[in-house]
Design a protein around this motif. Structure first.
Motif, short mmCIF file in Angstrom:
data_model
loop_
_atom_site.label_atom_id
_atom_site.label_comp_id
_atom_site.label_asym_id
_atom_site.label_seq_id
_atom_site.Cartn_x
_atom_site.Cartn_y
_atom_site.Cartn_z
N LYS A 141 15.17 64.20 -15.47
CA LYS A 141 16.57 64.54 -15.72
C LYS A 141 16.63 65.84 -16.50
O LYS A 141 15.92 65.99 -17.51
CB LYS A 141 17.28 63.44 -16.51
CG LYS A 141 17.41 62.13 -15.77
CD LYS A 141 18.04 61.06 -16.64
CE LYS A 141 18.09 59.72 -15.91
NZ LYS A 141 18.60 58.65 -16.78
N ILE A 165 19.34 68.09 -18.49
CA ILE A 165 20.67 67.92 -19.06
C ILE A 165 21.13 69.24 -19.67
O ILE A 165 20.53 69.74 -20.62
CB ILE A 165 20.65 66.81 -20.13
CG1 ILE A 165 20.12 65.50 -19.51
CG2 ILE A 165 22.04 66.60 -20.73
CD1 ILE A 165 19.71 64.47 -20.52
N ALA A 219 21.04 73.26 -16.21
CA ALA A 219 19.88 72.94 -15.36
C ALA A 219 19.63 74.06 -14.37
O ALA A 219 20.56 74.58 -13.74
CB ALA A 219 20.13 71.63 -14.63
N ARG A 248 23.80 69.61 -14.58
CA ARG A 248 22.69 68.70 -14.80
C ARG A 248 22.04 68.38 -13.47
O ARG A 248 22.64 68.56 -12.40
CB ARG A 248 23.16 67.41 -15.48
CG ARG A 248 24.20 66.64 -14.72
CD ARG A 248 24.79 65.48 -15.50
NE ARG A 248 25.85 64.82 -14.76
CZ ARG A 248 25.66 63.81 -13.92
NH1 ARG A 248 24.45 63.33 -13.72
NH2 ARG A 248 26.67 63.26 -13.29
#
Length: 199
Positions: free
Chosen positions: A79, A81, A84, A102
């Motif tokens: 991931k 956050i 990105a 993101r």
């Protein structure tokens, strides 16, 4: 490697690893840098903070914070956050680029397999014929974007919500259209072997 490393366990035996300042990471299938990171045995997740960058083969991933989830000692999901950004080095030393608010990606057999970008998505993608010849540069704005990776390169890009796109011939790309705002080639920071984490 980092300036300081601290490991603690709670009353249930769950562990927390904390590494502070000038962190450098090397695995054969993934390398990274950041200011600090944590790893929790509760969810098997590495959390990289303050200007993190990760590299896997020809791809670079950056953002405000990166979470790397492990399963059975292998990378499982990722991931990114905030801010990105993914760069994927093309065969002719050009960069395919995707950015968004993101992103979430998944690994298969230790390789990045797919990634979704959510919110304010933008791409620069070098489109090719099946025989490998270049068609041109595709410049697209789209809220949500899906990327598929093969052989550690961006293989296919799918635009999911209201895309606005321009395809420019290779010899007629307008100034500024080959780079998305926020582009930052950090490959020179990449630790290339185990000893490089001490540089």
């Amino acid at each position: 490697h980092g300036d300081s490393i601290h490991y603690s366990t709670d009353s249930l035996g769950q562990g927390l690893l904390q590494v502070f300042h000038r962190v450098r990471i090397f695995r054969s299938d993934m390398q990274g840098v950041c200011d600090s990171l944590t790893y929790s045995t509760i969810d098997s997740t590495f959390r990289l903070f303050e200007d993190p960058a990760l590299w896997s083969e020809k791809s670079q991933m950056t953002g405000d914070t990166i979470h790397l989830e492990m399963r059975n000692q292998k990378m499982d999901s990722l991931k990114i956050i905030g801010n990105a950004f993914v760069l994927s080095l093309d065969t002719l030393d050009r960069f395919n680029q995707v950015r968004g608010k993101r992103m979430k990606g998944n690994f298969k057999n230790g390789e990045l397999w797919n990634m979704h970008s959510y919110g304010n998505g933008q791409t620069v993608y070098y489109a090719k014929e099946e025989d490998g010849d270049y068609i041109g540069v595709n410049r697209t704005d789209c809220s949500n974007i899906k990327m598929q990776f093969r052989n550690n390169e961006i293989h296919r890009v799918t635009f999911l919500i209201k895309p606005t796109s321009n395809l420019y011939p290779m010899d007629a790309v307008p100034d500024g259209e080959e780079r998305i705002t926020g582009f930052n080639d950090r490959f020179k920071e990449r630790p290339l072997n185990k000893l490089a984490v001490f540089d």
